[in-house]
Design an enzyme around this catalytic site. Structure first.
Site, PDB file in Angstrom:
ATOM      1  CE1 TYR A 139      -3.962   1.982   0.579  1.00 38.54           C
ATOM      2  CE2 TYR A 139      -3.124   2.548   2.746  1.00 38.54           C
ATOM      3  CZ  TYR A 139      -4.048   2.720   1.741  1.00 38.54           C
ATOM      4  OH  TYR A 139      -5.059   3.621   1.917  1.00 38.54           O
ATOM      5  NE  ARG A 192      -5.771  12.103  -5.598  1.00 33.23           N
ATOM      6  CZ  ARG A 192      -6.144  11.634  -4.413  1.00 33.23           C
ATOM      7  NH1 ARG A 192      -6.993  12.274  -3.689  1.00 33.23           N
ATOM      8  NH2 ARG A 192      -5.672  10.499  -3.926  1.00 33.23           N
ATOM      9  CE  LYS A 210      -6.773   3.421  -1.321  1.00 32.49           C
ATOM     10  NZ  LYS A 210      -6.852   4.202  -0.100  1.00 32.49           N
ATOM     11  CD  GLU A 282      -9.102   4.999  -3.140  1.00 34.26           C
ATOM     12  OE1 GLU A 282      -9.977   4.376  -2.527  1.00 34.26           O
ATOM     13  OE2 GLU A 282      -8.445   5.940  -2.653  1.00 34.26           O
ATOM     14  CG  ASP A 283      -6.296   7.597  -5.686  1.00 34.73           C
ATOM     15  OD1 ASP A 283      -6.917   7.920  -4.649  1.00 34.73           O
ATOM     16  OD2 ASP A 283      -5.151   7.126  -5.646  1.00 34.73           O
ATOM     17  CG  ASP A 305     -10.846   5.277   0.491  1.00 34.47           C
ATOM     18  OD1 ASP A 305     -11.268   5.329   1.653  1.00 34.47           O
ATOM     19  OD2 ASP A 305      -9.682   4.991   0.189  1.00 34.47           O
ATOM     20  CG  ASP A 306      -9.340   9.320  -2.845  1.00 33.22           C
ATOM     21  OD1 ASP A 306      -8.341   8.856  -2.286  1.00 33.22           O
ATOM     22  OD2 ASP A 306      -9.798   8.878  -3.912  1.00 33.22           O
ATOM     23  CG  ASN A 446      -0.932   9.432   1.408  1.00 31.23           C
ATOM     24  OD1 ASN A 446      -0.228   9.448   2.385  1.00 31.23           O
ATOM     25  ND2 ASN A 446      -2.242   9.231   1.459  1.00 31.23           N
TER      26      ASN A 446
HETATM   27  O1  LIG Z   1      -4.055   5.489  -0.646  1.00 29.46           O
HETATM   28  C1  LIG Z   1      -3.777   6.167   0.357  1.00 29.46           C
HETATM   29  O2  LIG Z   1      -2.788   5.981   1.051  1.00 29.46           O
HETATM   30  C2  LIG Z   1      -4.736   7.232   0.786  1.00 29.46           C
HETATM   31  C3  LIG Z   1      -5.528   7.679  -0.340  1.00 29.46           C
HETATM   32  O3  LIG Z   1      -6.599   7.178  -0.614  1.00 29.46           O
HETATM   33  C4  LIG Z   1      -4.953   8.681  -1.248  1.00 29.46           C
HETATM   34  O4  LIG Z   1      -3.961   9.335  -0.907  1.00 29.46           O
HETATM   35  O5  LIG Z   1      -5.488   8.814  -2.339  1.00 29.46           O
HETATM   36 MG   LIG Z   2      -7.059   7.418  -2.683  1.00 26.83          MG
END
Ligand SMILES: O=C([O-])CC(=O)C(=O)O
Ligand SMILES: [Mg+2]
Length: 619
Positions: A139, A192, A210, A282-283, A305-306, A446
């Site tokens: 991760y 992103r 994830k 996600e992202d 999630d973000d 991150n």
């Molecule tokens: O993945 C991770 O560590 C946290 C997250 O969802 C991101 O930064 O997009």
């Molecule tokens: Mg994310």
């Protein structure tokens, strides 16, 4: 057990099944082994289609040298393995040792990825054996590196790529995924990726990572999970010119064409996998992330999630910080650096949490300030305020000076979601230490290099008085002769547990309040020992237990609000969750009668001990 009931379990016709089973099962072993075969395979493939080699070829079924002699005979794999029979503990020791020999984290990531391709239960057993050590390898931060090099890393499909050119055929493509009973999808369009920007189809590492966490941290059976990358092109010029790039070499599709594509994807997922299939976004970049969440959150079982997961974990941190500062959420001033989807998501959930303290929305909003690339979200600034953040606009003079504003607004908490590494300068941190006794510093971007400040910087510049959390892990801080282990305010504390709860009761929607429920559960489980160590989150190794607790609370809420679809409601939700979760031990699929001596294995911890034990036996 009668042949009828075996057939019933195997769900296949009498003649086909009997011919196969007669040859393999009944000639070697008494009948319970048929149940064994079913247990190996019921999550995966119709057992009567499996042939010997498949038990080695499919990571879901493979146990490598841990197949006992009896199993090897029964399954028709005798001779396809070397003679030794190893226990899972011995295999684990060998993996731990092999992994430790790699110096570079990306190589460790690749080793783990290959293990997942080979032996799924061993992979998850290894991850579970030391979560703080292995999580950063599968991760964040290593997954960021793997995404950047995905063209080199990519070997085997671990998910589905659907390109914009597949428009009109998405359902058919989903049908190509070999496992029929998918219940959770994690999808990205790669625009992103973490704080790394547009990585296009290279972003596939994220949904894979994830969903690995769904299993490693919440016990969701891996066969239920499907990673998806929607390849709509990339605006990242260096990728368009990268000879190894694996996506379509076109600029991103936007507007109606993009929206229609996403709409078709959502419909196809439901058509293929039932209407309660969980879809985690996600992202995705702003504004798509916010717009799609608003559009779909009441129509589908979906969350971002973000936005929501990150908000959950940060509000949990703030609820815990309240125990230290003895100040309610409504008694703080929050200043955000970054007003994207994560920032506004956190701000919104802080408002929801304050509402539960009895603070009105107007008052709550007054306590929250956001900066984006154009400065303070001020109603007077020339470019206006982005739509998703309108309510946070202030009737103040525009300013781009974040450092000065920390003093002006007397912030007691600063939240970095800017993807600008080092943006919380020593001067800013020193000002925070002047603003209040225990300033809260959240450096959430991150991977690690994007964090707004390191844990050490935060302690050094606040006389060690700060309450600190980061999105990616940092090594322990040394301050005034004492060592502090700061917490990782990462959504991995929240999304696996929420998803487990949602999946287990077949909830059909996920309201924002579920993330507040999860946040409260997480905060409740932070111990005094955690606080003494300097962290506002429990240890990463506690996440699997926490996820189960979060799942139970989420289920309670789903039942209370008529969102669940499993009826009657299970009497004991804890037991229900315990039965639901994935088992990584080979033993868990062995029938009770099974007690061949060679399957017992020797309980050893390390390869060195194995060698020592072997030598002493053979003296
Ligand atoms: O993945 C991770 O560590 C946290 C997250 O969802 C991101 O930064 O997009
Ligand atoms: Mg994310």
């Amino acid at each position: 057990m009668s042949i009828e009931s075996v057939l019933h379990h195997l769900n296949c016709s009498k003649t086909v099944a009997f011919n196969r089973l007669a040859k393999t099962v009944f000639t070697h072993i008494p009948e319970p082994i048929t149940i064994n075969i079913r247990k190996y395979s019921d999550e995966f493939l119709c057992p009567n289609l499996l042939r010997g080699m498949d038990y080695l070829r499919f990571p879901q079924l493979n146990k490598g040298l841990a197949f006992t002699m009896a199993e090897r005979q029964t399954l028709g794999i005798q001779g396809l393995l070397a003679s030794a029979v190893q226990s899972q503990e011995e295999q684990l020791a060998i993996c731990t040792y092999s992994l430790s020999r790699f110096k570079n984290n990306l190589n460790k990531h690749l080793y783990l990825s290959e293990l997942l391709d080979t032996n799924e239960r061993l992979f998850y057993e290894l991850l579970g054996s030391n979560i703080p050590k292995y999580l950063p390898l599968v991760y964040t931060p290593t997954v960021g590196l793997a995404c950047q090099r995905f063209g080199l890393v990519y070997k085997k499909p671990k998910g589905i790529f659907i390109s914009i050119h597949d428009k009109g055929r998405i359902y058919k493509i989903l049908r190509n995924w070999p496992i029929p009973h998918v219940r959770a999808i994690c999808v990205t369009d790669g625009e992103r990726i973490l704080g790394l920007g547009d990585l296009g189809a290279y972003g596939m590492g994220i949904p894979i990572g994830k969903l690995c966490l769904y299993t490693a941290l919440a016990g969701v059976p891996p066969s239920m999970c499907l990673p998806v990358t929607l390849d709509v092109g990339t605006n990242n010029q260096s990728l368009l010119e990268d000879p190894l790039y694996i996506g379509i070499r076109e600029k991103r599709v936007q507007g109606c064409e993009y929206d229609d594509f996403i709409e078709e994807f959502m419909e196809a997922c439901c058509e293929k996998y039932s209407h309660n299939v969980l879809i985690q976004f996600e992202d995705f970049a702003l504004p798509n992330a916010v717009r799609l969440l608003d559009k779909y959150k009441t129509r589908y079982c979906t969350f971002n999630d973000d936005i929501q997961g990150t908000a959950g974990v940060i509000v949990a941190g703030m609820l815990t910080a309240a125990r230290i500062t003895k100040k309610k959420l409504g008694e703080n001033i929050y200043l955000f650096l970054g007003a994207g989807s994560a920032g506004v998501g956190i701000a919104n959930l802080i408002c929801d949490a304050m509402a539960q303290e009895g603070v009105s929305e107007k008052e709550a909003v007054e306590k929250i300030y956001l900066f984006d690339i154009d400065g303070l979200l001020s109603t007077k600034r020339p470019g206006g305020i982005p739509k998703h953040a309108t309510k946070y606009g202030k009737d103040l003079e525009p300013t781009k000076d974040f450092g000065a504003f920390v003093k002006t607004c007397k912030a007691t908490a600063i939240i970095g979601v800017s993807t600008v590494g080092g943006a919380f300068t020593p001067a800013i941190l020193k000002q925070m230490a002047e603003n209040c006794e225990r300033p809260q510093i959240y450096a959430l971007s991150n991977p690690t290099i994007k964090a707004e400040c390191t844990a050490q910087e935060a302690y050094d510049n606040t006389e060690g008085r700060c309450i600190y959390a980061s999105g990616s892990p940092f090594p322990p801080v040394k301050y005034n002769g004492k060592e502090y282990h700061t917490g990782q305010g990462n959504n991995s504390y929240i999304f696996p547990g929420v998803s487990l709860g949602v999946l287990a009761c077949y909830a059909h929607h996920i309201p924002d309040t579920m993330f507040l429920t999860a946040a409260r559960c997480l905060a409740k489980n932070v111990t005094q020992k955690d606080l003494d160590m300097g962290r506002i989150y429990p240890s990463l190794s506690d996440i699997p237990i926490l996820s189960c607790k979060i799942a139970v609370d989420v289920m309670e809420e789903a039942y209370k609000n008529n969102l669940a679809s499993v009826y009657p409601k299970p009497k004991d939700l804890n037991k229900y969750i315990a039965d639901y979760i994935y088992k990584t031990k080979y033993d868990d699929v062995r029938p009770d009668f099974y007690d061949y001596p060679e399957s017992r294995g020797v309980q050893v911890k390390t390869v060195e001990e194995m060698v020592k034990q072997f030598k002493s036996k053979n003296k």
